[in-house]
Design a protein around this motif. Structure first.
Motif, short mmCIF file in Angstrom:
data_model
loop_
_atom_site.label_atom_id
_atom_site.label_comp_id
_atom_site.label_asym_id
_atom_site.label_seq_id
_atom_site.Cartn_x
_atom_site.Cartn_y
_atom_site.Cartn_z
N CYS A 80 31.22 43.95 45.40
CA CYS A 80 31.30 43.47 44.04
C CYS A 80 32.80 43.84 43.59
O CYS A 80 33.69 44.81 43.87
N ALA A 81 33.34 42.77 42.55
CA ALA A 81 34.34 42.80 42.02
C ALA A 81 34.96 44.29 41.43
O ALA A 81 34.02 44.72 40.85
N TYR A 82 35.93 44.71 41.61
CA TYR A 82 36.38 45.90 41.06
C TYR A 82 37.72 45.90 40.28
O TYR A 82 38.63 45.38 40.75
N ASP A 83 37.72 46.33 38.93
CA ASP A 83 38.72 46.49 37.96
C ASP A 83 39.18 47.62 37.88
O ASP A 83 38.42 48.75 37.52
N PRO A 84 40.37 48.09 38.33
CA PRO A 84 40.73 49.50 38.26
C PRO A 84 40.75 50.27 37.00
O PRO A 84 40.53 51.62 36.75
N ILE A 85 40.68 49.58 35.85
CA ILE A 85 40.54 50.01 34.65
C ILE A 85 38.99 50.11 33.93
O ILE A 85 38.83 50.40 32.68
N ARG A 127 50.07 44.29 44.11
CA ARG A 127 50.82 43.06 44.49
C ARG A 127 49.81 41.71 44.35
O ARG A 127 50.00 40.65 44.79
N GLY A 128 48.74 41.72 43.53
CA GLY A 128 48.16 40.66 42.99
C GLY A 128 46.77 40.48 43.94
O GLY A 128 46.20 39.54 43.68
N TYR A 129 46.61 41.38 44.82
CA TYR A 129 45.28 41.10 45.69
C TYR A 129 43.99 41.44 44.66
O TYR A 129 44.12 42.12 43.83
N GLY A 130 42.84 40.66 44.74
CA GLY A 130 41.75 41.22 44.21
C GLY A 130 41.19 42.14 45.03
O GLY A 130 41.27 42.36 46.18
#
Length: 198
Positions: free
Chosen positions: A89-94, A68-71
């Motif tokens: 810290c920022a998390y990128d699922p990939i 849904r576009g949440y960071g």
């Protein structure tokens, strides 16, 4: 107080292990129950955690937020003057994660620090007054102090949602002044609203 917490931790670790074994899909059920409400919060960044041991898995819910576009963010333990500090810290699922202290997966050292609007927090026990029994290291309590100070005066105060099996609820969690309270608890059966003291 410390003895009461230690005794409850021992009891709840055993209870949670049994719950995790009996309900391996509880994380997916929790995500589905939250999604069924259709009440997505006004927030930019949602922080979760990589499940460890018998913790209920918040990743299915995080993926729904991501869709849904949440960071997203995950906690990371870093060195500090006090010996160790938890930041988000920022998390990128990939993206790739690294194994941090205690064997818990976390974003790598190049991931930027972020200041979440909502934090999904693991726990051993919770009560309807927002009491949260953690693991005794104080990492979340200190991190939440830091984040609440950073967000003070902002339009959207920090929200802390416990994530747990519904059977981790107890009548009363023994608490001390430094213990951070929960704003809600998410379980495989749905959302538990916390009673706010007037």
């Amino acid at each position: 107080m410390k003895d009461a917490k230690a005794a409850l931790r021992k009891e709840m670790k055993a209870r949670r292990s049994a719950l995790a074994a009996a309900h391996p899909q509880a994380g997916e059920a929790m995500a589905s129950a939250f999604e069924a409400r259709g009440n997505w919060p006004s927030a930019e960044v949602v922080a979760g955690f990589h499940p460890f041991g018998s913790e209920i898995d918040p990743l299915p819910l995080l993926m729904r937020f991501h869709a849904r576009g949440y960071g997203l963010a995950l906690p990371a333990l870093v060195e500090s003057a006090e010996g160790g500090q938890m930041i988000f810290c920022a998390y990128d699922p990939i993206g790739a994660l690294v194994e941090g202290p205690y064997g818990i997966w976390q974003p790598g050292p190049d991931a930027p620090e972020v200041f979440p609007d909502i934090i999904l927090a693991p726990l051993l026990a919770f009560d309807r007054e927002g009491g949260r029994l953690g693991y005794g290291g104080g990492f979340y309590d200190r991190a939440l102090d830091y984040l609440k100070a950073a967000k003070r005066g902002k339009d959207s105060p920090l929200q802390v949602w416990g994530v747990a099996f519904s059977a981790q609820e107890v009548a009363r969690v023994p608490t001390e002044p430094h213990d951070q309270r929960l704003d809600a608890v998410l379980t495989e059966q749905g959302v538990i609203e916390i009673r706010k003291n007037p």
